[in-house]
Design a protein around this motif. Structure first.
Motif, mmCIF file in Angstrom:
data_model
loop_
_atom_site.group_PDB
_atom_site.id
_atom_site.type_symbol
_atom_site.label_atom_id
_atom_site.label_comp_id
_atom_site.label_asym_id
_atom_site.label_seq_id
_atom_site.Cartn_x
_atom_site.Cartn_y
_atom_site.Cartn_z
ATOM 1 N N LEU A 1 0.852 -1.190 0.000
ATOM 2 C CA LEU A 1 0.000 0.000 0.000
ATOM 3 C C LEU A 1 0.884 1.235 0.000
ATOM 4 O O LEU A 1 1.832 1.316 0.799
ATOM 5 N N PRO A 2 0.619 2.203 -0.881
ATOM 6 C CA PRO A 2 1.396 3.445 -0.844
ATOM 7 C C PRO A 2 1.209 4.131 0.502
ATOM 8 O O PRO A 2 0.087 4.211 1.018
ATOM 9 N N TYR A 3 2.295 4.613 1.086
ATOM 10 C CA TYR A 3 2.172 5.251 2.393
ATOM 11 C C TYR A 3 1.318 6.513 2.319
ATOM 12 O O TYR A 3 0.658 6.876 3.283
ATOM 13 N N GLU A 4 1.293 7.180 1.133
ATOM 14 C CA GLU A 4 0.416 8.341 0.992
ATOM 15 C C GLU A 4 -1.043 7.949 1.198
ATOM 16 O O GLU A 4 -1.806 8.673 1.835
ATOM 17 N N THR A 5 -1.406 6.786 0.656
ATOM 18 C CA THR A 5 -2.791 6.316 0.780
ATOM 19 C C THR A 5 -3.152 6.064 2.237
ATOM 20 O O THR A 5 -4.241 6.430 2.708
ATOM 21 N N ILE A 6 -2.232 5.451 2.964
ATOM 22 C CA ILE A 6 -2.490 5.138 4.373
ATOM 23 C C ILE A 6 -2.559 6.417 5.211
ATOM 24 O O ILE A 6 -3.510 6.634 5.976
ATOM 25 N N LEU A 7 -1.576 7.296 5.051
ATOM 26 C CA LEU A 7 -1.461 8.471 5.917
ATOM 27 C C LEU A 7 -2.468 9.566 5.611
ATOM 28 O O LEU A 7 -2.668 10.469 6.423
#
Length: 233
Positions: free
Chosen positions: A195-201
């Motif tokens: 999962l892209p960290y941008e998506t999570i954060l």
């Protein structure tokens, strides 16, 4: 053929057991980070000032950050990061922190770290793959005390404030030169996929049940008061 099937099943079982152990390790890390935040909440006279807590955009907790050295120092730690989004505080991303220091040192020590991004610039930098503290992003030792004011030029210009706890006492700490980046392997293990960290954060991933207490504590400790919300609007 039967032997091949049995071997295949045994490999799957071993892999499943290993993965379960890795997930437990990550859940233990989240629990340790949660405990650090609870200790911070329990120190009202030495805690993070309310004005900083209200404008925090991201919070990283690295429990048990290791420093060990003899002449040349090495620093290493693993932790978790959550950011404020339109949906509230995000599910965690796993991070690691490395660095080095030079000087007359001997022995080693372990401390808990809390890193607080206080503006949009800090938020954007923490979404990058690697962040060099003091280089890519300005960092300063954070002030303590619920009613303290971050008024100095250094603090006002810093996108990231750092706190440490050693022997139960919190204090600001200089982390200039250390590098923070996402631990992609741990993030993949925890969520079961890349999962892209941008998506999570940015709030695009629901918070897993095992991390809910950590995110809930961040939300309580770093809630925006009414006056700050009005300024944001």
């Amino acid at each position: 053929m039967k032997e091949l099937v049995l071997t295949f099943c045994a490999c799957i079982a071993v892999t499943s057991i290993a993965n379960a152990a890795d997930v437990k390790k990550l859940n233990d890390r989240i629990a340790a980070a949660h405990d650090v935040l609870h200790e911070l909440m329990a120190t009202p006279d030495k805690g993070i000032p309310e004005d900083i807590a209200a404008k925090a955009t991201c919070v990283a907790v690295i429990p048990g950050f290791k420093k060990g050295a003899f002449l040349v120092g090495a620093q290493y730690g693993q932790g978790v990061l959550s950011c404020r989004s339109r949906r509230g505080w995000s599910a965690p991303v796993f991070i690691q922190m490395t660095g080095a220091s030079f000087g007359l040192q001997a022995g080693g020590q372990s401390t808990d770290l809390v890193l607080v991004a206080t503006n949009h610039n800090g938020f954007q930098h923490l979404l990058k793959d690697k962040v060099k503290l003091g280089g890519d992003i300005a960092v300063a030792a954070g002030p303590l005390g619920r009613n303290s004011q971050a008024a100095t030029t250094e603090l006002a210009n810093a996108a990231l404030l750092s706190y440490s706890r050693s022997k139960g006492v919190f204090a600001g700490i200089d982390l200039t030169g250390d590098v923070v980046n996402q631990n992609q392997d741990d993030t993949h293990t925890f969520y079961g996929k890349d999962l892209p960290y941008e998506t999570i954060l940015t709030g695009g991933v629901p918070t897993p049940a095992s991390a809910a207490h950590f995110v809930r504590t961040i939300s309580e400790l770093f809630r925006a008061h009414a006056g700050h919300k009005a300024k944001q609007g």
